[in-house]
Design an enzyme around this catalytic site. Structure first.
Site, mmCIF file in Angstrom:
data_model
loop_
_atom_site.group_PDB
_atom_site.id
_atom_site.type_symbol
_atom_site.label_atom_id
_atom_site.label_comp_id
_atom_site.label_asym_id
_atom_site.label_seq_id
_atom_site.Cartn_x
_atom_site.Cartn_y
_atom_site.Cartn_z
ATOM 1 N N SER A 60 47.214 43.255 38.304
ATOM 2 C CA SER A 60 46.411 44.168 37.427
ATOM 3 C C SER A 60 47.425 45.053 36.731
ATOM 4 C CB SER A 60 45.485 44.824 38.349
ATOM 5 O OG SER A 60 44.273 44.226 38.518
ATOM 6 N N LYS A 63 47.658 44.747 33.435
ATOM 7 C CA LYS A 63 46.613 45.348 32.364
ATOM 8 C C LYS A 63 47.151 46.776 31.507
ATOM 9 C CE LYS A 63 42.971 44.570 35.718
ATOM 10 N NZ LYS A 63 42.106 44.924 36.918
ATOM 11 N N TYR A 185 43.997 36.102 30.231
ATOM 12 C CA TYR A 185 43.912 37.162 31.000
ATOM 13 C C TYR A 185 44.563 36.458 32.596
ATOM 14 C CZ TYR A 185 41.989 40.053 34.753
ATOM 15 O OH TYR A 185 41.913 40.941 36.038
ATOM 16 N N TYR A 237 42.082 52.284 41.356
ATOM 17 C CA TYR A 237 40.843 51.902 41.443
ATOM 18 C C TYR A 237 39.840 53.273 42.282
ATOM 19 C CZ TYR A 237 42.482 47.465 40.406
ATOM 20 O OH TYR A 237 43.089 46.369 39.596
ATOM 21 N N VAL A 255 46.683 43.419 43.073
ATOM 22 C CA VAL A 255 46.549 42.965 44.240
ATOM 23 C C VAL A 255 47.800 42.113 44.769
ATOM 24 C CG1 VAL A 255 44.041 43.083 44.196
ATOM 25 C CG2 VAL A 255 45.081 40.728 43.345
#
Ligand code: GLU
Length: 302
Positions: A60, A63, A185, A237, A255
């Protein structure tokens, strides 16, 4: 500050976490690893300790990279027409918030739905290699590569991400080809980095978008500010609020066990430790970051 000592102190914390198992290739990673790189913007010195040179999947943290690329290509206003910048009370891969609130925009670019949407905005005019080259440039690491095995592992088990994408397509949030967007992605998540690459990325963000290794502006000041604020509010998160209180430094997790931190005008920090807590963040990595932030007094709210 003795980084090696802090590694020795915090490594055992990995025992309280678990490596991500929903992506089979990640389940094979040795959980007993902890590494760190610290880029000091004042002295331009880089210090590393522990498993700092191990390559791992960026997941992530990619991102951040695609959001920066989308802002560069489309502009801030256009990107944030399609994705919001609100916090989530749900897991990073939840479909619920979009369904309940029916807002027609995913919550933010750092949850999976928002990241897939951001990638879909650039997918038509961007090849994965453009993202890879951009990642190599802003992380100052020409060795970053796509791990095909991790990519296939992500792709073959990514039904939840596919569901998010199809949901957004059905609501007309994603207008172009789902397969292409998901392909990029899954590939962006499978780029292999080290704590050094992440410390460089953190240093670039902390230095207002100017690369401290060559003094070139690689991203706009507005983009650097925007990304740091999102890292603070949503980068970890559901643990973002807690870490804002306990650590107080803009941080994004993946992760794969990575953490990238940007301490404005002071430090870029990259951390790796693959065992995760229940929110999907590196458990020993966050314990280490908490100690580092305390020693360096970099809580931005002080
Ligand atoms: N590839 C992972 C996914 O799509 C990324 C999640 C993460 O790193 O938090 O679920």
């Amino acid at each position: 500050m003795d980084l090696s000592q802090l590694i020795t102190k915090n490594l055992p914390v990995y025992n309280k976490g678990k490596v991500a198992s929903y992506i089979p290739m990640l389940a094979q990673v040795d959980p007993k690893q902890l590494g760190v790189t610290l880029f000091n913007l004042k002295s331009n010195q880089v210090n590393s300790a522990g498993d700092y040179d191990v390559r791992f999947a960026i997941e992530s943290i990619s991102k951040v990279i695609t959001l920066l690329w989308a802002i560069k290509k489309l502009g801030m206003t256009e990107v944030f027409k399609h994705v919001s910048s609100r916090q989530t009370g749900f897991a990073f891969n939840s479909i619920l918030n979009m369904e309940i609130e029916n807002t027609n925009v995913p919550l933010n670019p750092f949850v999976n739905a928002g990241a897939i949407l951001t990638t879909s905005l650039i997918a038509k005019d961007t090849a994965f290699d453009d993202i890879l080259n951009f990642a190599q440039k802003i992380c100052n690491d020409s060795q970053i590569y796509l791990d095909e095995e991790i990519f296939n592992s992500e792709k073959s088990t990514g039904d939840l991400d596919r569901s998010l994408a199809y949901y957004m397509k059905s609501k007309n949030m994603i207008k172009n080809d789902i397969t292409l967007s998901l392909d990029i992605y899954f590939k962006q998540c499978s780029m292999m980095v080290t704590t050094k690459s992440l410390a460089n990325l953190g240093a670039l963000l902390a230095n207002d978008g100017i690369a401290p290794w060559n003094n070139h502006r690689l991203i706009s000041s507005n983009a650097a500010t925007c990304v740091k604020s999102l890292m603070m509010t949503t980068g970890l998160y559901n643990q973002s609020g807690i870490c804002s209180r306990l650590i107080g430094v803009p941080t994004k997790s993946g992760v794969g066990g990575g953490l990238v931190c940007a301490s404005p005008e002071k430090y870029g920090i990259g951390i790796f430790s693959p065992a995760l807590n229940k929110d999907g963040n590196s458990i020993a990595g966050l314990a280490l970051l908490k100690d580092i932030a305390k020693e360096l007094k970099i809580n931005i709210f002080r």
